[in-house]
Each structure stands twice: as structure tokens, then as C-alpha cells.
Design an enzyme around this catalytic site. Structure first.
Site, PDB file in Angstrom:
ATOM      1  N   HIS A  21       0.822  -1.205   0.000  1.00 33.60           N
ATOM      2  CA  HIS A  21       0.000   0.000   0.000  1.00 33.60           C
ATOM      3  C   HIS A  21       0.856   1.255   0.000  1.00 33.60           C
ATOM      4  O   HIS A  21       2.012   1.224   0.394  1.00 33.60           O
ATOM      5  CB  HIS A  21      -0.958   0.036   1.196  1.00 33.60           C
ATOM      6  CG  HIS A  21      -0.287   0.021   2.536  1.00 33.60           C
ATOM      7  ND1 HIS A  21       0.107  -1.140   3.159  1.00 33.60           N
ATOM      8  CD2 HIS A  21       0.042   1.022   3.386  1.00 33.60           C
ATOM      9  CE1 HIS A  21       0.650  -0.849   4.336  1.00 33.60           C
ATOM     10  NE2 HIS A  21       0.630   0.464   4.498  1.00 33.60           N
ATOM     11  N   GLU A  57      -8.104   3.897   9.240  1.00 27.22           N
ATOM     12  CA  GLU A  57      -7.673   3.762   7.853  1.00 27.22           C
ATOM     13  C   GLU A  57      -8.804   3.269   6.980  1.00 27.22           C
ATOM     14  O   GLU A  57      -9.711   2.569   7.439  1.00 27.22           O
ATOM     15  CB  GLU A  57      -6.487   2.802   7.745  1.00 27.22           C
ATOM     16  CG  GLU A  57      -6.853   1.346   8.028  1.00 27.22           C
ATOM     17  CD  GLU A  57      -5.687   0.392   7.724  1.00 27.22           C
ATOM     18  OE1 GLU A  57      -4.560   0.683   8.154  1.00 27.22           O
ATOM     19  OE2 GLU A  57      -5.943  -0.626   7.074  1.00 27.22           O
ATOM     20  N   GLN A  68      -3.900   3.565   1.078  1.00 22.09           N
ATOM     21  CA  GLN A  68      -4.347   3.540   2.467  1.00 22.09           C
ATOM     22  C   GLN A  68      -4.540   4.989   2.924  1.00 22.09           C
ATOM     23  O   GLN A  68      -3.575   5.715   3.126  1.00 22.09           O
ATOM     24  CB  GLN A  68      -3.284   2.848   3.340  1.00 22.09           C
ATOM     25  CG  GLN A  68      -3.643   2.742   4.812  1.00 22.09           C
ATOM     26  CD  GLN A  68      -2.479   2.157   5.610  1.00 22.09           C
ATOM     27  OE1 GLN A  68      -1.425   2.762   5.674  1.00 22.09           O
ATOM     28  NE2 GLN A  68      -2.674   0.992   6.191  1.00 22.09           N
ATOM     29  N   HIS A  92       3.645   6.996   4.133  1.00 22.53           N
ATOM     30  CA  HIS A  92       4.597   5.891   4.070  1.00 22.53           C
ATOM     31  C   HIS A  92       4.264   4.956   2.912  1.00 22.53           C
ATOM     32  O   HIS A  92       3.188   5.032   2.334  1.00 22.53           O
ATOM     33  CB  HIS A  92       4.657   5.112   5.397  1.00 22.53           C
ATOM     34  CG  HIS A  92       3.402   4.375   5.778  1.00 22.53           C
ATOM     35  ND1 HIS A  92       2.425   4.927   6.571  1.00 22.53           N
ATOM     36  CD2 HIS A  92       2.979   3.124   5.481  1.00 22.53           C
ATOM     37  CE1 HIS A  92       1.458   4.031   6.755  1.00 22.53           C
ATOM     38  NE2 HIS A  92       1.762   2.930   6.105  1.00 22.53           N
ATOM     39  N   GLU A 142       7.120   0.661   5.610  1.00 21.82           N
ATOM     40  CA  GLU A 142       6.468  -0.363   6.417  1.00 21.82           C
ATOM     41  C   GLU A 142       6.654  -1.707   5.721  1.00 21.82           C
ATOM     42  O   GLU A 142       6.378  -1.835   4.529  1.00 21.82           O
ATOM     43  CB  GLU A 142       4.966  -0.049   6.546  1.00 21.82           C
ATOM     44  CG  GLU A 142       4.202  -1.063   7.394  1.00 21.82           C
ATOM     45  CD  GLU A 142       2.714  -0.717   7.514  1.00 21.82           C
ATOM     46  OE1 GLU A 142       2.234   0.172   6.789  1.00 21.82           O
ATOM     47  OE2 GLU A 142       2.049  -1.367   8.345  1.00 21.82           O
TER      48      GLU A 142
HETATM   49 CO    CO Z   1       0.620   1.217   6.428  1.00 20.68          CO
END
Ligand code: CO
Length: 146
Positions: A21, A57, A68, A92, A142
Site C-alpha cells: 500500500h 484507515e 491507504q 509511508h 512499512e
Molecule cells: Co501502512
């Protein structure tokens, strides 16, 4: 399409098998969802409040990956601080990995800085770990194991 060897690594991306994502910090989650739906016809396939991270989210499906949309649920969450300092935008990138612990160890072995010392539960029942942006060319990474 990706060739995966016995360690779960893809030939081209090494330990990174897919973009899981791209996370975007937003102030108004409903407005962001409406934008993706109204403009692109993109659909939310999952919503979740992650109390430990202080976020809510919404996952908008894009092929096998997601956008996301992230909004804070409390003032002291990292995403709230991010919005206050930098405003809305890219927060991110989540890379899918076969083995989060192994990928995190590789970050440590190669002199990277980690935010999570060990893998921990993420949303959707995933196992995740964050890598510090200061030692990753300015991008919060991540590692996501499904
Ligand atoms: Co994330």
C-alpha cells in the site's frame, strides 16, 4: 508473474514482493474516500481503527495493492503530528514481504534504523514493522507480511 524462490524472495525485488500500500495522511477521511470514489470510481474494501497507532484507515483497492487513507483518532498519534508538521500527503510506503522478521533483520544488518525493534500486529491481521525514514532516503517504510 513474479518468480518466487524457496526463501520467498522474488527475483527482481528481493525481499520486497509487491507494493502492499501507499499511505496518505488526510484530515478528513470521508472527504478523501469520496474523492477516490467520485473521481476514479475506486472502492473502499476495508476500514479499520487501529487504536494502538491512533489511526483510522480506509483501504482503496488498486489492482493487488491499496491506497491507504489514514487519519488520526487522537491528538498524540504519530499521524496527527505528521499532519501538524507537514500537512496532508504521502505518509509511508508499505512493501509486502514473505518474512517480516527477516526483512527487519536485513535492515539492521545493513546499518538501517528501525522504528519497530520486532515485528508487531498491523491492520487486516498482518504482521508489520516500520523502518525509520532518516536512514531510508526520507521515506517511512512499512514491511508488511500477510
Ligand atoms: Co501502512
Amino acid at each position: 508473474m513474479s518468480a518466487v524462490d524457496s526463501t520467498g524472495s522474488s527475483a527482481a525485488g528481493g525481499m520486497l514482493t509487491e507494493i502492499d500500500h501507499v499511505a496518505i495522511a488526510v484530515r478528513d477521511l470521508e472527504a478523501a474516500i469520496a474523492y477516490y470514489a467520485g473521481t476514479f470510481g475506486a472502492r473502499v474494501v476495508h476500514r479499520e481503527r487501529v487504536e494502538s497507532d491512533g489511526v483510522e484507515e480506509a483501504l482503496v483497492q488498486v489492482a493487488d495493492s491499496y491506497v491507504q487513507l489514514l487519519t488520526p483518532t487522537r491528538d498524540d498519534s504519530p499521524v496527527a503530528k505528521y499532519l501538524a508538521q507537514r500537512g496532508e500527503g504521502l505518509h509511508h510506503v508499505g512493501y509486502r514481504v514473505a518474512d517480516c522478521a527477516a526483512a527487519l533483520q536485513s535492515v539492521k544488518d545493513h546499518g538501517g534504523r528501525v522504528i519497530d525493534e520486532a515485528p508487531r500486529p498491523g491492520s487486516r491481521g498482518t504482521t508489520v514493522a516500520f523502518v525509520h525514514p532518516k536512514a531510508a532516503f526520507g521515506t517511512l517504510i512499512e514491511l508488511v507480511q500477510e
